[in-house]
Design an enzyme around this catalytic site. Structure first.
Site, PDB file in Angstrom:
ATOM      1  N   ASP A 147     -11.206   2.490   3.801  1.00  0.00           N
ATOM      2  CA  ASP A 147     -11.733   0.956   3.923  1.00  0.00           C
ATOM      3  C   ASP A 147     -13.179   0.403   2.772  1.00  0.00           C
ATOM      4  O   ASP A 147     -13.681  -0.694   2.835  1.00  0.00           O
ATOM      5  CB  ASP A 147     -11.507  -0.143   4.580  1.00  0.00           C
ATOM      6  N   LYS A 206       0.865  -1.161   0.036  1.00  0.00           N
ATOM      7  CA  LYS A 206      -0.062   0.140   0.098  1.00  0.00           C
ATOM      8  C   LYS A 206       0.958   1.442  -0.124  1.00  0.00           C
ATOM      9  O   LYS A 206       0.537   2.042  -1.008  1.00  0.00           O
ATOM     10  CB  LYS A 206      -1.146  -0.503   1.466  1.00  0.00           C
ATOM     11  N   GLN A 222      -5.111  -1.817   9.033  1.00  0.00           N
ATOM     12  CA  GLN A 222      -5.027  -3.510   8.881  1.00  0.00           C
ATOM     13  C   GLN A 222      -4.952  -4.230   9.981  1.00  0.00           C
ATOM     14  O   GLN A 222      -5.299  -4.353  11.053  1.00  0.00           O
ATOM     15  CB  GLN A 222      -3.173  -3.054   9.081  1.00  0.00           C
TER      16      GLN A 222
END
Ligand code: NAP
Length: 303
Positions: A134, A67, A111
């Site tokens: 997200d 990422k 995460q």
């Protein structure tokens, strides 16, 4: 279009499946993102993604590294906050609150997985929905249920649909079967496929589905998001179907230095039956990251 190599094919389809190439499609998305970043820069805004990682799960570190690299490619600023695995809920919550209040941060990603026992949903609830890149906050999932896809849509599901469209797969009126019902992949990808304008007819299956292979055989579009290596066999797949393999599984392989290889949820022999198939790696993975970049510029544009 690139095809699967003949080594992976059954003889009943000498043409082989078209590769749903997530690297190529993801690169197109990233080029769009780069242009949006330039527009934002011209207005004095540098899109900024903050990634929080708790503990030292090796796979999570690989994902976060990927990422960060994507941010560098497209011109998004990234900040990584590493917390020890001994962190408690309040410490993670405190970091999220600080990022919510930091006007320079447009996107926040915590995460997964969090350390054993830490309530992931409670952390998700805490993220400012406008910064929830997200797309897992109840507000953003709720917008998806309403059919509104102009905001922050979950990255992997959005990437799956984008990849199918990129491959030229006809979705309208087609029968789609999704294996898996997680809030991260299965449910949101089902909503995206069934929504007005995409118009697939969707069946959601899961571990209690009694006739999974039969159900899959009816699918024009088959999405596997299970987490079981090579579960989907060639004889589960309708000839000519489009198959998207979301799964990422580690399989022991002593012939490799790492001691393992990555396998999807779909057996490679499916390439001999399907007309389209996404590889693992190089399919949904790069799409997820590209859509995360897109969400970050969307968040930066909207804030
Ligand atoms: P998850 O939360 O574990 O959900 C798995 C789903 O599969 C559940 O709904 C489960 O059913 C169902 N399932 C389990 N065994 C089954 C069986 N034998 N037959 C049919 N269904 C079965 O996993 P997830 O987060 O959705 O992720 C799924 C896979 O995608 C994993 O391999 C993950 O690593 C991968 N993934 C990849 C990306 C990417 O960017 N490439 C992103 C996210 C996830 P129940 O609900 O009944 O338990």
């Amino acid at each position: 279009a690139r095809k699967w190599s003949s080594a992976t094919l059954f003889s009943n389809n000498s043409m082989g499946a078209m590769l749903l190439d997530g690297k190529a499609c993801g690169a197109e998305v990233e080029a769009e993102v780069k242009a949006k970043v330039s527009d934002l820069e011209a207005q004095g805004i540098t899109p900024h993604l903050a990634v929080v990682i708790v503990g030292d799960d090796p796979a999570s570190h690989v994902y976060v590294g990927a990422k960060e690299k994507a941010c560098a490619r497209v011109g998004v600023r990234s900040t990584r906050i590493d917390l020890p695995s001994s962190s408690d809920f309040a410490q993670v919550a405190d970091v999220v609150q600080k990022l919510n209040n930091d006007d320079s941060v447009h996107g926040i990603l915590v995460q997964s997985p969090l350390p054993e026992g830490m309530d992931e949903l409670a952390i998700t609830d805490m993220i400012d929905p406008a910064k929830d890149v997200d797309g897992f906050h109840p507000v953003n999932l709720g917008r998806l249920v309403q059919g509104r896809v102009d905001g922050l849509v979950p990255c992997t599901p959005a990437g799956v649909v984008r990849l199918l469209e990129w491959g030229g797969v006809d979705l309208s009126g087609k029968s789609a079967v999704v294996i898996g019902r997680s809030r991260i992949v299965g449910v949101p990808v089902s909503l995206l496929l069934a929504r007005k304008g995409v118009d697939a007819t969707v069946t959601i299956t899961h571990s209690r589905t009694s006739d999974l292979a039969d159900t899959c055989r009816n699918a024009d579009i088959l999405i596997a998001a299970v987490g079981m290596a090579e579960l989907v066999q060639a004889d589960w797949v309708k000839p000519g179907a489009a198959v998207v393999d979301v799964g990422v599984n580690r399989v022991d392989d002593s012939s490799r230095e790492s001691g393992y290889r990555l396998a999807g949820d779909v057996h490679p022999d499916v390439a001999g039956v399907a007309d389209w198939l996404s590889p693992v790696p190089g399919g949904v993975g790069p799409m997820t990251i590209a859509m995360l970049m897109l969400n970050t510029v969307t968040a930066a544009s909207n804030l």
